[in-house]
Design a protein around this motif. Structure first.
Motif, short mmCIF file in Angstrom:
data_model
loop_
_atom_site.label_atom_id
_atom_site.label_comp_id
_atom_site.label_asym_id
_atom_site.label_seq_id
_atom_site.Cartn_x
_atom_site.Cartn_y
_atom_site.Cartn_z
N LEU A 37 -3.15 -4.07 11.13
CA LEU A 37 -4.14 -4.64 10.23
C LEU A 37 -3.46 -5.46 9.14
N ASN A 38 -3.74 -6.76 9.11
CA ASN A 38 -3.07 -7.66 8.18
C ASN A 38 -4.01 -8.55 7.38
N HIS A 39 -5.33 -8.44 7.64
CA HIS A 39 -6.26 -9.37 7.01
C HIS A 39 -7.63 -8.74 6.86
N TYR A 49 -8.20 -14.83 1.89
CA TYR A 49 -6.93 -14.21 1.53
C TYR A 49 -6.49 -13.18 2.56
N SER A 50 -5.20 -13.17 2.89
CA SER A 50 -4.64 -12.14 3.74
C SER A 50 -4.31 -10.90 2.91
N CYS A 51 -4.04 -9.79 3.59
CA CYS A 51 -3.67 -8.55 2.88
C CYS A 51 -2.43 -8.77 2.02
N MET A 52 -1.43 -9.45 2.59
CA MET A 52 -0.19 -9.65 1.85
C MET A 52 -0.42 -10.44 0.57
N LYS A 53 -1.27 -11.45 0.64
CA LYS A 53 -1.54 -12.25 -0.55
C LYS A 53 -2.26 -11.41 -1.60
N ILE A 54 -3.23 -10.60 -1.17
CA ILE A 54 -3.98 -9.76 -2.11
C ILE A 54 -3.06 -8.74 -2.77
N ILE A 55 -2.16 -8.18 -1.99
CA ILE A 55 -1.26 -7.14 -2.50
C ILE A 55 -0.22 -7.73 -3.45
N MET A 56 0.31 -8.91 -3.11
CA MET A 56 1.48 -9.42 -3.81
C MET A 56 1.17 -10.36 -4.98
N SER A 57 -0.07 -10.89 -5.06
CA SER A 57 -0.31 -11.88 -6.11
C SER A 57 -1.53 -11.52 -6.96
N ASN A 58 -1.53 -12.02 -8.20
CA ASN A 58 -2.66 -11.90 -9.12
C ASN A 58 -3.22 -10.48 -9.23
N PRO A 59 -2.43 -9.53 -9.73
CA PRO A 59 -2.94 -8.15 -9.86
C PRO A 59 -4.11 -8.09 -10.84
N PRO A 60 -5.07 -7.20 -10.61
CA PRO A 60 -6.25 -7.12 -11.49
C PRO A 60 -5.91 -6.52 -12.84
N SER A 61 -6.65 -6.95 -13.86
CA SER A 61 -6.51 -6.37 -15.20
C SER A 61 -7.81 -5.65 -15.54
N GLN A 62 -7.92 -5.19 -16.78
CA GLN A 62 -9.11 -4.45 -17.20
C GLN A 62 -10.37 -5.30 -16.98
N GLY A 63 -11.35 -4.73 -16.31
CA GLY A 63 -12.60 -5.45 -16.06
C GLY A 63 -12.61 -6.25 -14.78
N MET A 104 4.02 3.56 -0.21
CA MET A 104 3.83 2.12 -0.39
C MET A 104 3.49 1.40 0.90
N HIS A 105 2.85 2.11 1.83
CA HIS A 105 2.35 1.50 3.07
C HIS A 105 0.88 1.17 2.88
N TYR A 106 0.61 0.15 2.08
CA TYR A 106 -0.77 -0.12 1.66
C TYR A 106 -1.65 -0.61 2.82
N GLN A 107 -1.11 -1.47 3.67
CA GLN A 107 -1.89 -1.95 4.80
C GLN A 107 -2.14 -0.84 5.81
N LEU A 108 -1.17 0.05 5.95
CA LEU A 108 -1.35 1.18 6.86
C LEU A 108 -2.36 2.18 6.30
N ALA A 109 -2.44 2.27 4.98
CA ALA A 109 -3.47 3.12 4.35
C ALA A 109 -4.84 2.55 4.66
N LEU A 141 7.24 -17.26 2.73
CA LEU A 141 7.61 -16.13 3.60
C LEU A 141 7.36 -14.79 2.92
N SER A 142 7.67 -14.69 1.65
CA SER A 142 7.53 -13.40 0.96
C SER A 142 6.08 -13.02 0.74
N HIS A 143 5.16 -13.98 0.84
CA HIS A 143 3.74 -13.69 0.70
C HIS A 143 2.99 -13.95 2.01
N SER A 144 3.75 -14.18 3.08
CA SER A 144 3.11 -14.72 4.27
C SER A 144 2.38 -13.68 5.09
N TYR A 145 1.46 -14.22 5.87
CA TYR A 145 0.66 -13.42 6.79
C TYR A 145 0.81 -14.06 8.16
#
Length: 508
Positions: A441-443, A365-379, A418-423, A253-257
């Protein structure tokens, strides 16, 4: 006559205790639910409330909250999802029950991080504000008594004595209006926001608040209670995580789309590899445009980028054969030779298409999954640019894409809130020269589909919100949730009951 637990509860409801259990359509959600519910009902209630909160987020940015169109659209959504929408409706026990239980389920799901708590708190506050302001004056009084916020109304003698001060200290109040309006004597600690805004008269440590401003005090009280409750619930996470019935559902639910999962390739084979460069400029969301550009420049993407971008390309219609050709051509232009690609990278591409390993057909991947999981690192180049990029770098990127300064300012304001999907939604409007895209917009693949419809003239812009759909439940190696457990819970354990939810909301 004996009844089972469920039968007894049903019998009790029919015996006339409904109004006692939920005397008001509005509540502070102070007492957690104690009844048993099936896992199917648990998931259904939670998904419906999540749909509602996402619509509230979108409406809050698109319209003024006190406007008629905001109220009309929100009431329509409450009606559709069968939540309480009119305080005067007395026979809405099931709606009130659903409202109560679903709030506590999402409280469990959204207490798990600061970002989740902040988002949940904001949407619940907006929902409460709408409902409270829809109450009649008499129902407001009853509700205030119900939640022990009965403020002392000042008498006519004192009001006449302070009339001049009340008029000059309360914006919009003339002397005649002061005499018509009821004023309350409220402790200064409860009226800090009104005091800071210079909207009330202060004397001897008390604020004299007009009835029309009482909602500010009620909302502050609700915010304080809910914020503390979320923090308290977060402390119960270890016991939640040890519950094999709840943990997969709550993580999901917390990562759901909510919407189509784009697992069915309607356009399979209709897009040629030669079109991708042009499509990336016209119809790719910023996250995928960023990945495509990085791939073309460096001829390589790390695993996170390959997963995010590869599944997106699959969703827009690339066949397995096209995907293998696309990635191979690009990688061998860099430091990877054809033999190394075939041995090291081709397997993972076939895996994404369900042709290797567990034969799981992975979904984009949905927007929520991209936003909430596996943040990018350098490179890395995956992730959501609106969530994971430095604001100054994001500004430079938008400038390079010829976004006008006023549009960039609007996007950055949404990012700041922090309205990333609305941005991203605003980015769609700016790049397609439309004022209102008319959908939530969710995906990323939804972005592409709607862009193509608009550019081909196949879509008439209408202001409508959030098409209904099923929560994404495909297995994914990057998911932090076990969707197969969710599916099993929803089917094989349809009659299984969850008991004693209140245990998760109280201190040890």
């Amino acid at each position: 006559m004996e009844f089972s637990s469920r039968a007894r509860q049903k019998h009790a409801r029919l015996a006339g205790d409904r109004r006692e259990q939920y005397p008001h359509s509005l509540q502070f959600y102070l007492e957690p639910p104690t009844e048993s519910i099936s896992l199917v009902e648990f998931e259904s209630f939670a998904v419906d409330r999540l749909k509602l909160l996402k619509v509230i987020e979108n409406l809050g940015v698109s319209y003024v909250r006190s406007s008629d169109i905001y109220k009309a659209k929100l009431e329509a959504e409450l009606r559709k999802l069968k939540f309480p929408y009119r305080a005067l409706a007395e026979d809405d026990y099931e709606a009130r029950r659903k409202d109560h239980i679903s709030h506590f389920i999402l409280r469990l799901a959204y207490c798990q991080s600061e970002d989740l708590r902040r988002w949940f708190l904001q949407q619940e506050m907006d929902l409460f504000r709408y409902r409270f302001n829809e109450l009649t004056d008499s129902l407001m009084q009853k509700f205030l008594q119900h939640v022990n916020l009965s403020f002392e109304a000042i008498g006519e003698d004192l009001k006449n004595e302070l009339a001049n001060e009340l008029s000059t200290s309360t914006p919009g109040f003339t002397l005649p209006k002061v005499k018509e309006q009821m004023f309350y004597k409220v402790g200064l600690a409860d009226a800090v926001d009104l005091f800071r805004a210079r909207r009330v008269f202060i004397k001897d440590g008390f604020a004299y608040v007009p009835f029309k401003e009482i909602d500010v005090i009620v909302l502050n009280n609700y915010r304080t209670k809910l914020s503390k409750a979320l923090a308290l619930t977060a402390r119960s996470l270890p016991s939640i995580q040890s519950d094999e019935r709840l943990q997969p559902l709550l993580n999901h639910l917390s990562h759901s789309y909510v919407g189509p999962d784009y697992s069915v390739q309607k356009n399979a084979g209709k897009i040629s590899l030669e079109q991708i460069d042009a499509l990336s400029v016209k119809s790719f969301p910023l996250c995928m445009r960023q990945l495509h550009r990085a791939l073309r420049e460096s001829h390589h993407l790390r695993h996170g980028g390959r997963m995010q971008y590869g599944l997106f390309l699959k969703g827009i219609g690339l066949t397995l054969e096209q995907a293998l050709e696309f990635w191979k051509k690009e990688f061998i232009r860099g430091k990877v030779d054809a033999d190394k690609f075939d041995k090291g990278y081709a397997y993972s591409i076939r895996h994404n298409y369900g042709k290797e390993g567990k034969r799981t057909d992975y979904t984009p991947y949905s927007c929520m999954k991209i936003i909430m999981s596996n943040p990018p690192s350098q490179g890395d180049y995956h992730g959501c640019p609106f969530r994971h990029s430095d604001p100054e770098l994001l500004k430079q990127k938008l400038q390079s894409y010829k976004i006008p300064p006023s549009g960039i300012t609007q996007v950055l304001e949404l990012v700041k809130g922090m309205h990333y999907q609305l941005a991203c939604q605003k980015y769609f409007e700016l790049t397609h020269d439309v004022d209102d895209i008319g959908f939530s917009l969710n995906h990323p693949n939804q972005y592409f589909t709607e862009s193509q419809k608009l550019l081909s003239g196949g879509r008439e812009l209408k202001k409508e919100f959030n098409s209904s759909g099923n929560v994404q439940q495909k297995n994914n190696s990057q998911e932090s949730i076990n969707s197969s457990s969710t599916s099993t819970s929803s089917n094989a354990k349809a009659d299984t009951e969850l008991e004693g939810l209140e245990a998760y909301f109280t201190e040890d």
